[in-house]
Design a protein around this motif. Structure first.
Motif, PDB file in Angstrom:
ATOM      1  N   THR A 130      81.549  72.407  16.763  1.00 38.81           N
ATOM      2  CA  THR A 130      82.525  72.511  15.685  1.00 38.81           C
ATOM      3  C   THR A 130      82.519  73.905  15.074  1.00 38.81           C
ATOM      4  O   THR A 130      83.568  74.478  14.785  1.00 38.81           O
ATOM      5  CB  THR A 130      82.232  71.463  14.594  1.00 38.81           C
ATOM      6  OG1 THR A 130      82.224  70.164  15.185  1.00 38.81           O
ATOM      7  CG2 THR A 130      83.282  71.502  13.503  1.00 38.81           C
ATOM      8  N   ASN A 133      84.133  76.267  17.650  1.00 40.11           N
ATOM      9  CA  ASN A 133      85.578  76.053  17.766  1.00 40.11           C
ATOM     10  C   ASN A 133      86.349  76.635  16.594  1.00 40.11           C
ATOM     11  O   ASN A 133      87.532  76.972  16.726  1.00 40.11           O
ATOM     12  CB  ASN A 133      85.879  74.556  17.878  1.00 40.11           C
ATOM     13  CG  ASN A 133      85.375  73.952  19.168  1.00 40.11           C
ATOM     14  OD1 ASN A 133      85.094  74.668  20.137  1.00 40.11           O
ATOM     15  ND2 ASN A 133      85.241  72.647  19.211  1.00 40.11           N
ATOM     16  N   ASN A 134      85.700  76.750  15.448  1.00 41.75           N
ATOM     17  CA  ASN A 134      86.366  77.287  14.260  1.00 41.75           C
ATOM     18  C   ASN A 134      85.987  78.742  13.978  1.00 41.75           C
ATOM     19  O   ASN A 134      86.168  79.223  12.852  1.00 41.75           O
ATOM     20  CB  ASN A 134      86.048  76.415  13.046  1.00 41.75           C
ATOM     21  CG  ASN A 134      86.789  75.086  13.074  1.00 41.75           C
ATOM     22  OD1 ASN A 134      87.962  75.004  12.742  1.00 41.75           O
ATOM     23  ND2 ASN A 134      86.096  74.032  13.503  1.00 41.75           N
ATOM     24  N   ARG A 179      90.164  76.630   8.670  1.00 45.83           N
ATOM     25  CA  ARG A 179      88.889  76.502   9.367  1.00 45.83           C
ATOM     26  C   ARG A 179      87.753  76.085   8.444  1.00 45.83           C
ATOM     27  O   ARG A 179      86.856  75.324   8.844  1.00 45.83           O
ATOM     28  CB  ARG A 179      88.532  77.831  10.035  1.00 45.83           C
ATOM     29  CG  ARG A 179      89.380  78.160  11.260  1.00 45.83           C
ATOM     30  CD  ARG A 179      89.133  79.571  11.725  1.00 45.83           C
ATOM     31  NE  ARG A 179      89.866  79.884  12.949  1.00 45.83           N
ATOM     32  CZ  ARG A 179      90.045  81.111  13.415  1.00 45.83           C
ATOM     33  NH1 ARG A 179      89.535  82.143  12.762  1.00 45.83           N
ATOM     34  NH2 ARG A 179      90.724  81.309  14.521  1.00 45.83           N
ATOM     35  N   ASN A 234      88.142  72.423   8.185  1.00 45.38           N
ATOM     36  CA  ASN A 234      88.066  71.737   9.473  1.00 45.38           C
ATOM     37  C   ASN A 234      86.633  71.408   9.856  1.00 45.38           C
ATOM     38  O   ASN A 234      86.338  70.313  10.348  1.00 45.38           O
ATOM     39  CB  ASN A 234      88.680  72.604  10.577  1.00 45.38           C
ATOM     40  CG  ASN A 234      90.187  72.728  10.463  1.00 45.38           C
ATOM     41  OD1 ASN A 234      90.822  71.931   9.788  1.00 45.38           O
ATOM     42  ND2 ASN A 234      90.748  73.727  11.120  1.00 45.38           N
ATOM     43  N   ILE A 235      85.738  72.377   9.643  1.00 47.55           N
ATOM     44  CA  ILE A 235      84.346  72.193  10.083  1.00 47.55           C
ATOM     45  C   ILE A 235      83.741  70.942   9.467  1.00 47.55           C
ATOM     46  O   ILE A 235      83.129  70.117  10.166  1.00 47.55           O
ATOM     47  CB  ILE A 235      83.498  73.433   9.742  1.00 47.55           C
ATOM     48  CG1 ILE A 235      83.784  74.552  10.741  1.00 47.55           C
ATOM     49  CG2 ILE A 235      82.017  73.092   9.748  1.00 47.55           C
ATOM     50  CD1 ILE A 235      82.873  75.731  10.625  1.00 47.55           C
ATOM     51  N   GLU A 249      85.570  67.648  10.791  1.00 48.76           N
ATOM     52  CA  GLU A 249      85.310  67.457  12.216  1.00 48.76           C
ATOM     53  C   GLU A 249      83.853  67.072  12.448  1.00 48.76           C
ATOM     54  O   GLU A 249      83.548  66.230  13.305  1.00 48.76           O
ATOM     55  CB  GLU A 249      85.652  68.736  12.990  1.00 48.76           C
ATOM     56  CG  GLU A 249      87.149  69.018  13.066  1.00 48.76           C
ATOM     57  CD  GLU A 249      87.452  70.342  13.737  1.00 48.76           C
ATOM     58  OE1 GLU A 249      86.503  70.987  14.253  1.00 48.76           O
ATOM     59  OE2 GLU A 249      88.625  70.755  13.740  1.00 48.76           O
ATOM     60  N   GLN A 258      83.420  63.516  11.558  1.00 48.69           N
ATOM     61  CA  GLN A 258      83.979  62.677  12.611  1.00 48.69           C
ATOM     62  C   GLN A 258      83.024  62.578  13.796  1.00 48.69           C
ATOM     63  O   GLN A 258      82.851  61.502  14.382  1.00 48.69           O
ATOM     64  CB  GLN A 258      85.323  63.246  13.061  1.00 48.69           C
ATOM     65  CG  GLN A 258      86.100  62.353  14.013  1.00 48.69           C
ATOM     66  CD  GLN A 258      87.446  62.953  14.371  1.00 48.69           C
ATOM     67  OE1 GLN A 258      87.537  64.077  14.832  1.00 48.69           O
ATOM     68  NE2 GLN A 258      88.514  62.194  14.145  1.00 48.69           N
ATOM     69  N   GLN A 259      82.393  63.698  14.131  1.00 52.73           N
ATOM     70  CA  GLN A 259      81.411  63.690  15.223  1.00 52.73           C
ATOM     71  C   GLN A 259      80.257  62.746  14.903  1.00 52.73           C
ATOM     72  O   GLN A 259      79.791  61.986  15.763  1.00 52.73           O
ATOM     73  CB  GLN A 259      80.874  65.109  15.436  1.00 52.73           C
ATOM     74  CG  GLN A 259      81.878  66.089  16.017  1.00 52.73           C
ATOM     75  CD  GLN A 259      81.982  65.992  17.516  1.00 52.73           C
ATOM     76  OE1 GLN A 259      81.218  65.265  18.163  1.00 52.73           O
ATOM     77  NE2 GLN A 259      82.930  66.695  18.093  1.00 52.73           N
ATOM     78  N   TRP A 277      81.443  59.199  15.371  1.00 55.78           N
ATOM     79  CA  TRP A 277      81.575  58.846  16.791  1.00 55.78           C
ATOM     80  C   TRP A 277      80.227  58.499  17.409  1.00 55.78           C
ATOM     81  O   TRP A 277      80.152  57.732  18.372  1.00 55.78           O
ATOM     82  CB  TRP A 277      82.206  60.005  17.561  1.00 55.78           C
ATOM     83  CG  TRP A 277      83.682  60.139  17.331  1.00 55.78           C
ATOM     84  CD1 TRP A 277      84.518  59.212  16.786  1.00 55.78           C
ATOM     85  CD2 TRP A 277      84.504  61.272  17.651  1.00 55.78           C
ATOM     86  NE1 TRP A 277      85.805  59.689  16.727  1.00 55.78           N
ATOM     87  CE2 TRP A 277      85.831  60.947  17.262  1.00 55.78           C
ATOM     88  CE3 TRP A 277      84.266  62.514  18.218  1.00 55.78           C
ATOM     89  CZ2 TRP A 277      86.900  61.824  17.420  1.00 55.78           C
ATOM     90  CZ3 TRP A 277      85.318  63.394  18.384  1.00 55.78           C
ATOM     91  CH2 TRP A 277      86.620  63.049  17.987  1.00 55.78           C
TER      92      TRP A 277
END
Length: 355
Positions: free
Chosen positions: A209, A212-213, A239, A242-243, A246, A249-250, A253
């Motif tokens: 993450t 990606n950002n 960004r 987002n971190i 995300e 969310q990880q 999951w």
């Protein structure tokens, strides 16, 4: 994003090995007035260097991918280096066999001849042995550089190498602070060892993450982590927000894994703030790039307000005023001026939630 990152690593490996092979070819042949039998001109030497760079760079990248996505990643680093070196050596030896086999395809009893040539003229030749030693040195050197990049971050390693921060300099930076919720309770219930494994498992999910950002990890602080960007890069595409979402969310999951091993899914709270800092290299025996500013202190105080204000993530008014993404996926709730602990003046605070 992962494919693009791996493509960058592959290009770096090929470039690094092409340079290394060019140096080897230059010192091996350029000092001799006579070219090797297979070379017509100096252009053939350059072609050889590029060819070997592509081959060894690809093998280098493949060994890194295998090590990163297998149980080897959990072994001590020395075992990882040994595996990567053996992978490169076996790959190079296999390539030598295949090349000689194709060249001798038309020769009767070619397999016997191939073994004789490889053992007599190649494997025991001083040139081949020198090449093997050189490959080991280059592979270990690149492994050291890669490990240093993992420890301090690739940009920081480059900046230290270029001497960019040996003199303090002013910069505009954006910081994101992530902290585990109820970490003290978790540490008491799990014990030190299992709690440390929980931190490892949690932050391992954060790695992709962050990459990606386009962010960098400034510092790990127990169950918390401080992430940063140059200001203009951190506000692009939200960004800095987002971190956090995300990452959450990880973790969700991987709910089954965390509940199986720890009995719960860890949760984090976050805060983001921006402003002017002074960046400088500090230390002698161990160097790092440190940031000096009230921005980081304010950020820590802002993060402390997540629980009292009932928010998962908070950002300062200074940062909220710079965000300008018409396609944002987040809603900002103005919580008004908030007096932070140890601060004389209140600051505007906004809660962040996904739309």
């Amino acid at each position: 994003m992962r494919a693009r990152r791996q493509a960058k690593k592959l290009l770096f490996a090929i470039l690094a090995w092409a340079i290394a092979m060019a140096a080897f070819v230059f010192f091996r042949y350029a000092q001799s007035p006579d070219l090797p039998q297979w070379a017509v001109g100096s252009a053939d030497l350059a072609t050889l260097a590029i060819y070997m760079g592509i081959i060894f760079g690809s093998l280098h990248w493949m060994s890194n991918v295998i090590a990163d996505f297998s149980a080897i990643n959990r072994l001590p680093y020395m075992f990882s280096v040994i595996f990567k070196g053996l992978f490169l050596f076996l790959g190079a030896t296999t390539l030598a066999y295949m090349t000689q086999f194709l060249n001798m395809w038309a020769i009767e009893n070619h397999m016997s001849t191939l073994r004789q040539m490889l053992t007599t003229h190649i494997l025991y030749s001083p040139s081949f042995q020198a090449l093997i030693v050189y490959l080991v040195v280059v592979r270990v050197g690149l492994a050291f550089v890669e490990q240093m990049a993992l420890l301090v971050g690739p940009r920081i390693l480059l900046n230290i190498g270029l001497g960019k921060y040996h003199k303090p300099r002013y910069e505009q930076r954006l910081f994101l602070y992530l902290d585990m919720v109820a970490s003290t309770t978790h540490a008491e219930s799990l014990g030190d060892y299992r709690f440390s494994r929980l931190i490892q498992d949690s932050f391992s999910l954060l790695s992709d993450t962050v990459t990606n950002n386009e962010a960098e990890i400034y510092r790990y602080m127990g169950d918390a982590v401080l992430i940063h960007w140059p200001l203009e890069e951190g506000i692009v595409h939200d960004r800095c927000m987002n971190i956090y979402f995300e990452f959450s969310q990880q973790l969700n999951w991987q709910r089954h894994y965390f509940e199986k091993h720890y009995g719960f899914v860890p949760k984090f709270k976050a805060a983001a703030h921006c402003g002017q800092v002074v960046a400088a290299v500090v230390g002698v025996q161990k160097q790092e790039i440190s940031f000096f500013s009230d921005v980081i202190n304010t950020l820590a105080r802002l993060q402390d307000q997540c629980n009292p204000l009932g928010q998962r993530m908070l950002i300062s008014g200074a940062l909220a005023g710079r965000l300008d993404n018409p396609n944002t996926a987040y809603h900002l709730s103005n919580l008004g001026p908030v007096k932070l602990k140890g601060k004389q003046h209140s600051i505007e605070v906004f809660g962040v939630s996904p739309l």
